[in-house]
Design an enzyme around this catalytic site. Sequence first.
Site, PDB file in Angstrom:
ATOM      1  N   HIS A  31      47.244  62.562  12.331  1.00  0.00           N
ATOM      2  CA  HIS A  31      46.933  64.003  12.258  1.00  0.00           C
ATOM      3  C   HIS A  31      48.239  64.749  11.988  1.00  0.00           C
ATOM      4  O   HIS A  31      49.070  64.908  12.887  1.00  0.00           O
ATOM      5  CB  HIS A  31      46.329  64.474  13.593  1.00  0.00           C
ATOM      6  CG  HIS A  31      45.943  65.923  13.611  1.00  0.00           C
ATOM      7  ND1 HIS A  31      44.754  66.365  14.165  1.00  0.00           N
ATOM      8  CD2 HIS A  31      46.565  67.045  13.173  1.00  0.00           C
ATOM      9  CE1 HIS A  31      44.666  67.673  14.067  1.00  0.00           C
ATOM     10  NE2 HIS A  31      45.763  68.120  13.460  1.00  0.00           N
ATOM     11  N   HIS A  76      50.085  68.177   9.540  1.00  0.00           N
ATOM     12  CA  HIS A  76      49.965  69.312   8.607  1.00  0.00           C
ATOM     13  C   HIS A  76      51.155  69.298   7.660  1.00  0.00           C
ATOM     14  O   HIS A  76      52.288  69.458   8.095  1.00  0.00           O
ATOM     15  CB  HIS A  76      49.915  70.638   9.374  1.00  0.00           C
ATOM     16  CG  HIS A  76      48.727  70.746  10.262  1.00  0.00           C
ATOM     17  ND1 HIS A  76      47.546  71.329   9.866  1.00  0.00           N
ATOM     18  CD2 HIS A  76      48.511  70.298  11.524  1.00  0.00           C
ATOM     19  CE1 HIS A  76      46.660  71.243  10.840  1.00  0.00           C
ATOM     20  NE2 HIS A  76      47.214  70.618  11.863  1.00  0.00           N
ATOM     21  N   ARG A 107      51.112  71.278   4.716  1.00  0.00           N
ATOM     22  CA  ARG A 107      51.142  72.539   3.953  1.00  0.00           C
ATOM     23  C   ARG A 107      51.225  72.252   2.453  1.00  0.00           C
ATOM     24  O   ARG A 107      50.813  71.211   1.984  1.00  0.00           O
ATOM     25  CB  ARG A 107      52.313  73.446   4.408  1.00  0.00           C
ATOM     26  CG  ARG A 107      52.492  73.585   5.913  1.00  0.00           C
ATOM     27  CD  ARG A 107      51.291  74.156   6.623  1.00  0.00           C
ATOM     28  NE  ARG A 107      51.625  74.477   8.013  1.00  0.00           N
ATOM     29  CZ  ARG A 107      50.749  74.551   8.987  1.00  0.00           C
ATOM     30  NH1 ARG A 107      49.467  74.328   8.762  1.00  0.00           N
ATOM     31  NH2 ARG A 107      51.129  74.872  10.198  1.00  0.00           N
ATOM     32  N   ASN A 161      43.809  72.273   6.110  1.00  0.00           N
ATOM     33  CA  ASN A 161      43.695  73.728   6.344  1.00  0.00           C
ATOM     34  C   ASN A 161      44.740  74.523   5.565  1.00  0.00           C
ATOM     35  O   ASN A 161      45.504  75.304   6.117  1.00  0.00           O
ATOM     36  CB  ASN A 161      43.750  74.056   7.847  1.00  0.00           C
ATOM     37  CG  ASN A 161      45.044  73.632   8.513  1.00  0.00           C
ATOM     38  OD1 ASN A 161      45.719  72.709   8.059  1.00  0.00           O
ATOM     39  ND2 ASN A 161      45.400  74.306   9.598  1.00  0.00           N
ATOM     40  N   LYS A 179      37.195  67.057   8.234  1.00  0.00           N
ATOM     41  CA  LYS A 179      37.673  67.779   9.410  1.00  0.00           C
ATOM     42  C   LYS A 179      36.754  68.951   9.720  1.00  0.00           C
ATOM     43  O   LYS A 179      36.489  69.793   8.858  1.00  0.00           O
ATOM     44  CB  LYS A 179      39.096  68.293   9.153  1.00  0.00           C
ATOM     45  CG  LYS A 179      39.685  69.142  10.282  1.00  0.00           C
ATOM     46  CD  LYS A 179      40.081  68.314  11.490  1.00  0.00           C
ATOM     47  CE  LYS A 179      40.552  69.156  12.671  1.00  0.00           C
ATOM     48  NZ  LYS A 179      41.951  69.539  12.623  1.00  0.00           N
ATOM     49  N   HIS A 194      38.207  69.477  15.593  1.00  0.00           N
ATOM     50  CA  HIS A 194      39.007  70.396  16.413  1.00  0.00           C
ATOM     51  C   HIS A 194      38.082  70.861  17.532  1.00  0.00           C
ATOM     52  O   HIS A 194      37.193  71.687  17.315  1.00  0.00           O
ATOM     53  CB  HIS A 194      39.516  71.586  15.585  1.00  0.00           C
ATOM     54  CG  HIS A 194      40.405  72.495  16.385  1.00  0.00           C
ATOM     55  ND1 HIS A 194      41.773  72.587  16.193  1.00  0.00           N
ATOM     56  CD2 HIS A 194      40.129  73.321  17.441  1.00  0.00           C
ATOM     57  CE1 HIS A 194      42.290  73.433  17.081  1.00  0.00           C
ATOM     58  NE2 HIS A 194      41.307  73.900  17.843  1.00  0.00           N
ATOM     59  N   HIS A 225      43.749  65.875  18.891  1.00  0.00           N
ATOM     60  CA  HIS A 225      44.690  66.495  19.841  1.00  0.00           C
ATOM     61  C   HIS A 225      44.036  66.895  21.163  1.00  0.00           C
ATOM     62  O   HIS A 225      44.002  68.066  21.529  1.00  0.00           O
ATOM     63  CB  HIS A 225      45.416  67.688  19.219  1.00  0.00           C
ATOM     64  CG  HIS A 225      44.574  68.611  18.383  1.00  0.00           C
ATOM     65  ND1 HIS A 225      43.413  69.174  18.821  1.00  0.00           N
ATOM     66  CD2 HIS A 225      44.753  69.056  17.120  1.00  0.00           C
ATOM     67  CE1 HIS A 225      42.913  69.927  17.865  1.00  0.00           C
ATOM     68  NE2 HIS A 225      43.695  69.871  16.827  1.00  0.00           N
ATOM     69  N   LEU A 262      47.741  75.059  19.291  1.00  0.00           N
ATOM     70  CA  LEU A 262      46.331  75.015  19.671  1.00  0.00           C
ATOM     71  C   LEU A 262      45.792  73.607  19.474  1.00  0.00           C
ATOM     72  O   LEU A 262      46.097  72.997  18.441  1.00  0.00           O
ATOM     73  CB  LEU A 262      45.511  76.003  18.835  1.00  0.00           C
ATOM     74  CG  LEU A 262      45.728  77.465  19.210  1.00  0.00           C
ATOM     75  CD1 LEU A 262      45.068  78.379  18.180  1.00  0.00           C
ATOM     76  CD2 LEU A 262      45.193  77.769  20.603  1.00  0.00           C
ATOM     77  N   ASP A 306      49.968  66.135  15.154  1.00  0.00           N
ATOM     78  CA  ASP A 306      49.626  67.544  14.915  1.00  0.00           C
ATOM     79  C   ASP A 306      50.886  68.350  14.603  1.00  0.00           C
ATOM     80  O   ASP A 306      50.960  69.542  14.900  1.00  0.00           O
ATOM     81  CB  ASP A 306      48.864  68.163  16.096  1.00  0.00           C
ATOM     82  CG  ASP A 306      48.154  69.459  15.701  1.00  0.00           C
ATOM     83  OD1 ASP A 306      47.943  69.673  14.491  1.00  0.00           O
ATOM     84  OD2 ASP A 306      47.823  70.256  16.591  1.00  0.00           O
ATOM     85  N   HIS A 364      55.634  76.060  10.911  1.00  0.00           N
ATOM     86  CA  HIS A 364      55.551  77.484  10.546  1.00  0.00           C
ATOM     87  C   HIS A 364      56.983  77.990  10.450  1.00  0.00           C
ATOM     88  O   HIS A 364      57.831  77.582  11.252  1.00  0.00           O
ATOM     89  CB  HIS A 364      54.828  78.293  11.638  1.00  0.00           C
ATOM     90  CG  HIS A 364      53.370  77.986  11.755  1.00  0.00           C
ATOM     91  ND1 HIS A 364      52.410  78.555  10.943  1.00  0.00           N
ATOM     92  CD2 HIS A 364      52.704  77.164  12.590  1.00  0.00           C
ATOM     93  CE1 HIS A 364      51.211  78.109  11.289  1.00  0.00           C
ATOM     94  NE2 HIS A 364      51.355  77.253  12.280  1.00  0.00           N
ATOM     95  N   ALA A 401      50.285  79.454  15.862  1.00  0.00           N
ATOM     96  CA  ALA A 401      50.190  78.244  16.687  1.00  0.00           C
ATOM     97  C   ALA A 401      50.680  77.055  15.881  1.00  0.00           C
ATOM     98  O   ALA A 401      50.276  76.877  14.727  1.00  0.00           O
ATOM     99  CB  ALA A 401      48.736  78.025  17.092  1.00  0.00           C
TER     100      ALA A 401
HETATM  101  O1  DOR Z   1      48.791  74.491  16.760  1.00  0.00           O
HETATM  102  C1  DOR Z   1      48.091  74.273  15.777  1.00  0.00           C
HETATM  103  N1  DOR Z   1      48.569  74.450  14.520  1.00  0.00           N
HETATM  104  N2  DOR Z   1      46.830  73.868  15.959  1.00  0.00           N
HETATM  105  C2  DOR Z   1      45.986  73.731  14.937  1.00  0.00           C
HETATM  106  O2  DOR Z   1      44.852  73.386  15.174  1.00  0.00           O
HETATM  107  C3  DOR Z   1      46.397  74.102  13.560  1.00  0.00           C
HETATM  108  C4  DOR Z   1      47.834  73.992  13.393  1.00  0.00           C
HETATM  109  C5  DOR Z   1      48.335  74.671  12.137  1.00  0.00           C
HETATM  110  O3  DOR Z   1      47.776  74.426  11.075  1.00  0.00           O
HETATM  111  O4  DOR Z   1      49.321  75.413  12.218  1.00  0.00           O
HETATM  112 ZN    ZN Z   2      46.210  70.135  13.583  1.00  0.00          ZN
END
Ligand code: DOR
Ligand code: ZN
Length: 345
Positions: A13, A15, A17, A41, A99, A136, A174, A219, A247, A251, A263
């Site tokens: 899992h 991210h 981007r 996402n 997902k 999720h 998560h 999150l 996870d 950011h 988050a």
């Molecule tokens: O903390 C998180 N960030 N939880 C998520 O479910 C999404 C993720 C994000 O894409 O930034």
């Molecule tokens: Zn995630």
Amino acid sequence: MKTLTIRRPDDWHVHFRDGEMLRAVASDTSADFARAIIMPNLVPPVVTTADAASYRERIVAAVPPGHHFTPLMTLYLTEGTDAGDVEAGFRSGLVTAVKLYPAGATTNSQSGVRDIDKVMPVLERMAEIGMTLCVHGEVTDPSIDIFDREAVFIERVLQPLRARLPELRIVMEHVTTKDGVDYVRSQDRNTAATLTTHHLIINRNAILAGGIRPHYYCLPVAKREEHRLALRGAATSGDARFFLGTDSAPHLDPLKECACGCAGIYSSVNTLSCLAHVFEEEGALDKLEAFTSLNGPTFYRLAPNEARVTLERHETPWDYPRKRATAEGDVTVFDPMFPLHWTVA
Ligand code: DOR
Ligand code: ZN
């Protein structure tokens, strides 16, 4: 020097981007992991097999030439998702999982699911073809306390879904609570959970005690200490239903250090070092390989990686990079609040 050699890990899992962020972060994962489940996402989300195919190409282009890395693609489930497209993507080998984001649960989840009945045809097809649903697991009902949203999701959404589709393969992503761990343990098949590195290390005090610390906000949000201990117990038990999904979710710093911060915790840089520390602390270094490299492939019905990595324990702590620079600014790296003696050789 103490060393530990294990099969090369996978991250179930993450991210990545897109654009400049993708180009900055992909190599942190591909340096230490052979494969990763790539979360869909983006804005706009990765909804169709065609979207996943072009996103996969952008990922492959962002991985440094010397790294051996395979992205495992996921589709973002919407109320308009076409079961035929999902099946075609899965059968072609391009798409590994779908997902489910409850609409509004987290970053870029606005296109997610409001009414589970609307996606039942897709879920039924996935159950038939043996395709995994990554979930999720938080309700979005504003009347439910944010610290209870995972437990209420299990009761309101997961248990009914499991009763309707016993054959559906589900990964609770998560998991952050003892409730989540207990639920997964109560299921004898088709159910597993990913656990993040940071939820094994922090509880909610890290975010809120002595000042508000946005780089520990993610999150599902970290819970009480008793929950962290339950997660540690699950991760270090060797139980095949639990495996690593970092996870890791980058950011830019200004988007976290502000009045309404995003988050996400960015841990790809030092995840294996943190995990070796945690497993050593629990007297469970012999279970680390199961968690990072064996249990995930078993659930996803893939072979474990043949390559090995060696972790080394040094006297002097590793001065890991505190920031990951991108063309658009810095991303803060997860600080476990203990010195990191383990490194990947
Ligand atoms: O903390 C998180 N960030 N939880 C998520 O479910 C999404 C993720 C994000 O894409 O930034
Ligand atoms: Zn995630």
